[in-house]
Write a protein that holds these residues in place. Sequence first.
Motif, PDB file in Angstrom:
ATOM      1  N   VAL B  20      39.609  32.738  18.290  1.00 44.31           N
ATOM      2  CA  VAL B  20      38.545  31.207  19.275  1.00 44.31           C
ATOM      3  C   VAL B  20      37.340  31.413  18.322  1.00 44.31           C
ATOM      4  CG1 VAL B  20      38.840  32.594  21.098  1.00 44.31           C
ATOM      5  CG2 VAL B  20      37.652  33.257  19.354  1.00 44.31           C
ATOM      6  N   LYS B  21      37.084  29.963  18.692  1.00 47.53           N
ATOM      7  CA  LYS B  21      36.539  28.988  18.051  1.00 47.53           C
ATOM      8  C   LYS B  21      34.647  27.855  19.414  1.00 47.53           C
ATOM      9  CE  LYS B  21      36.636  25.208  14.853  1.00 47.53           C
ATOM     10  NZ  LYS B  21      36.028  23.471  14.969  1.00 47.53           N
ATOM     11  N   ASP B  22      34.311  27.927  18.830  1.00 46.56           N
ATOM     12  CA  ASP B  22      33.166  27.070  19.617  1.00 46.56           C
ATOM     13  C   ASP B  22      32.971  27.545  20.629  1.00 46.56           C
ATOM     14  OD1 ASP B  22      32.971  25.142  17.425  1.00 46.56           O
ATOM     15  OD2 ASP B  22      33.936  23.827  18.518  1.00 46.56           O
ATOM     16  N   LEU B  23      32.223  29.506  20.741  1.00 44.50           N
ATOM     17  CA  LEU B  23      32.101  30.001  21.764  1.00 44.50           C
ATOM     18  C   LEU B  23      31.173  30.349  21.735  1.00 44.50           C
ATOM     19  CD1 LEU B  23      33.508  32.311  23.567  1.00 44.50           C
ATOM     20  CD2 LEU B  23      32.501  33.943  21.801  1.00 44.50           C
ATOM     21  N   ARG B  24      30.222  30.159  22.606  1.00 45.56           N
ATOM     22  CA  ARG B  24      29.564  29.693  22.646  1.00 45.56           C
ATOM     23  C   ARG B  24      28.138  31.298  23.412  1.00 45.56           C
ATOM     24  NH1 ARG B  24      24.596  26.457  20.933  1.00 45.56           N
ATOM     25  NH2 ARG B  24      23.957  26.419  23.183  1.00 45.56           N
TER      26      ARG B  24
END
Lengths: 255, 255, 255, 255
Positions: B20-24
């Motif tokens: 997963v990428k760019d999880l805030r």
Amino acid sequence: MKDIQNQPDDRNIPIDRVGVKDLRYPIIVSDRANSLQHTVASINMFVSLPHHFRGTHMSRFIEILNEHHRDFHIDTVEKILYEMKERLHACEAHMEVQFPYFIEKHAPVSGAASLMEYQCTFHGTLRDATDFVLGVEVPVTTLCPCSKELSEQGAHNQRSLVTIRIRSRQLVWIEELTEIAESSASSPVYALLKREDEKSVTERAYDNPMFVEDMVREIARRLNDDDRITWYSVESENMESIHNHSAYASIEKWK
Amino acid sequence: MKDIQNQPDDRNIPIDRVGVKDLRYPIIVSDRANSLQHTVASINMFVSLPHHFRGTHMSRFIEILNEHHRDFHIDTVEKILYEMKERLHACEAHMEVQFPYFIEKHAPVSGAASLMEYQCTFHGTLRDATDFVLGVEVPVTTLCPCSKELSEQGAHNQRSLVTIRIRSRQLVWIEELTEIAESSASSPVYALLKREDEKSVTERAYDNPMFVEDMVREIARRLNDDDRITWYSVESENMESIHNHSAYASIEKWK
Amino acid sequence: MKDIQNQPDDRNIPIDRVGVKDLRYPIIVSDRANSLQHTVASINMFVSLPHHFRGTHMSRFIEILNEHHRDFHIDTVEKILYEMKERLHACEAHMEVQFPYFIEKHAPVSGAASLMEYQCTFHGTLRDATDFVLGVEVPVTTLCPCSKELSEQGAHNQRSLVTIRIRSRQLVWIEELTEIAESSASSPVYALLKREDEKSVTERAYDNPMFVEDMVREIARRLNDDDRITWYSVESENMESIHNHSAYASIEKWK
Amino acid sequence: MKDIQNQPDDRNIPIDRVGVKDLRYPIIVSDRANSLQHTVASINMFVSLPHHFRGTHMSRFIEILNEHHRDFHIDTVEKILYEMKERLHACEAHMEVQFPYFIEKHAPVSGAASLMEYQCTFHGTLRDATDFVLGVEVPVTTLCPCSKELSEQGAHNQRSLVTIRIRSRQLVWIEELTEIAESSASSPVYALLKREDEKSVTERAYDNPMFVEDMVREIARRLNDDDRITWYSVESENMESIHNHSAYASIEKWK
């Protein structure tokens, strides 16, 4: 095939703007020096939608654009707005175009030529008549008058980004707006400076200190004096060299 | 329910990184002054995938993160990497965390306190052992030695962004890295400066001119001298006040 | 005038890369369909600097670029790298160029023509020989196999951004790489689709479900089969329609 | 020390807005579930400047902010606006605050908890009275009704970003606005979904197709029905899975 977009809608809510956003497109714009300049635009195209229609026809925006991108002048935006209004049966049409634009500049002492980029915008709206706003972003140098006054030597200075937007009753060139911004700053910036030019722009900035307030006022003064211009907005963001935030000022005026 | 991800794949191609990428995510990080600081992170979590499995299990990354975000220290990243490796049956696990971090600074003369933001990164990799990289971005002022030498008065200066990344054999605080960058520049930058401080930082910068090359060398020299540090990368981007592009320099070294 | 950059430096620290960053420039690139295409690039140019020199000469990068921007081919990058190395007396030269590139595509049923934008990169390095990496970003559609399998009807799908980078022993066209990415996805994306096309791409995506893992493997398989290519990296970021983060996978390989 | 900012200016041009921009600051906001939430804001603070003063006092903005960032509620913005107006002798004060805000959501079948991020804005203006606008960005899923109708199976769907802004005569929680947006979309999005949840959101979206026009109208209908709200603007940007541009619609209304 069923045309779902043409179905009726019974919520009785008209939509102000509907269309396509962030479409990327190569365009050719008019250029005072060379007559034509190739560039790449980000384009938004919207129409109003009456309360009784469920949806607009998104593909028509692209079709209209496809017919016009080869010579993209202020007049082209106007033609596209008329076609959008007609082919999408709308009361109102909007087009927003943003693109980088290059102007050849000469270094102040050596005369060395280089290309500077300015981000430009054309925003057009058609109701009964067209409303047209031209915008340009101009990077410049500002040198702080307070820092100069207080300090034994030196003064903090920084890159600032000036944005001018205008409505006018006749053509104003992008080149005229960049010239106004650059001559109202502590110094213009350049892509190429030789040593003798670096000396010149450093000294020019030191002799010509400007608060962000001074610069937007000076630009406003010149826009006030230009009878072609009927409305303007000027803002500047100074990317302070002594802070990690910006100093900002803006003026907007109907003349 | 069928587990499609567990299906075999016969293309014989392993995948280096999947996840997963760019999880805030809100996290709490250790802070030298106050022990804990709340902030908001952007997170990437990846594992390697052997050639014979079709897919990984994306929801498990979030589940693992959910168990750990309340106290997010370098040790937490290590724990998360071990769990990712185990629960996703992977040979290799990666975690990349970026977050703003605030340090209270005092203006040089008035002592006025304010908060400065530094973007930080933790990058961790686990194969047989863990590999860990700490990064910090530090905005500073640089004043051009050439402009100072050539010009009668003044010198162009600008905001620069220094990025330091390190591998170390024992804990190095974010605060130690920001201090190295700030003391190697022409001047630190601050969120709050009173008039007497503005005089001080202007004069300090003028007395302390630095090319982008000088600054990265000075930082490299200090990182060379620190025995805890086994590898570093230092780069600086100077947002030139006389150009619309940046001057850049970088040094990377295994010690 | 004194040449401060040529002063000696006694810290004994060589600099890996020094130069100009984020310079914007109009360029003309070779295009398989039309022979030439005008676009606007962001350019970085760096050289290595030996430990005994204090600074490089920033203005020379711009001068070299000014002589070459009118026809910007892979061969041009190579020429520029040789000139950078020579005129800046460097052991190593780097050039990074990023630009939008447009290809005319035809909708699958109606054949309607429109222009699609692809962000491209040329990265060149010259030490003793040149090393050259071509990159292209390709937006596509992916439809989730798990969602399709589990659900009575429908399946979540989304825009994904594939990035392919290659080293090759002979010319590979940008158009060949976009074709590989688009035919390895659930469906290509288009700027203009009529109703019959929308039906076709929707059904094609539903018949052709792809995890992010499937897609990067399929692209890797095709790059493995191309003997011109000596190294590749492929990654995809799927901007999940059911999450606010992305699913990501990457594979890198020397062949 | 001389106070350059207080010098007179004779150009007779008042400035609409002058102040600090893009200041980053940790703040604590009120949260319906937990009473308080730590986050990191980007802040703009501006005042009007009468024609006869040369400049404002930039450091005072930071000083005022420093006194208030520990509990940042709508009431705090109002207090800060009053202080800005008084301490900077201004007719008008503006404050713009943007920050990520997290809400715990439960997956629709498994009930698995995770945190979703929403970008929020508080914009306050004080002339004689205060004017206050609350904004929130909500990522959701939309599934195309036309694609569903035309296609044998499946339908294209994508992540959409809804932005709601309101003026209200009494407190409206951020949580109320996110709930309106999410229940007006084809489906909400989540940070964590197990397989049974993925089936549920896929089927819910397929059963609930929405054009961008449908969604903004549905949200407008609900905002029309809420008597606390006196003005609203709603817009949605659908990041189309079959195009590389967005579909967009917006409605603005004084009630």
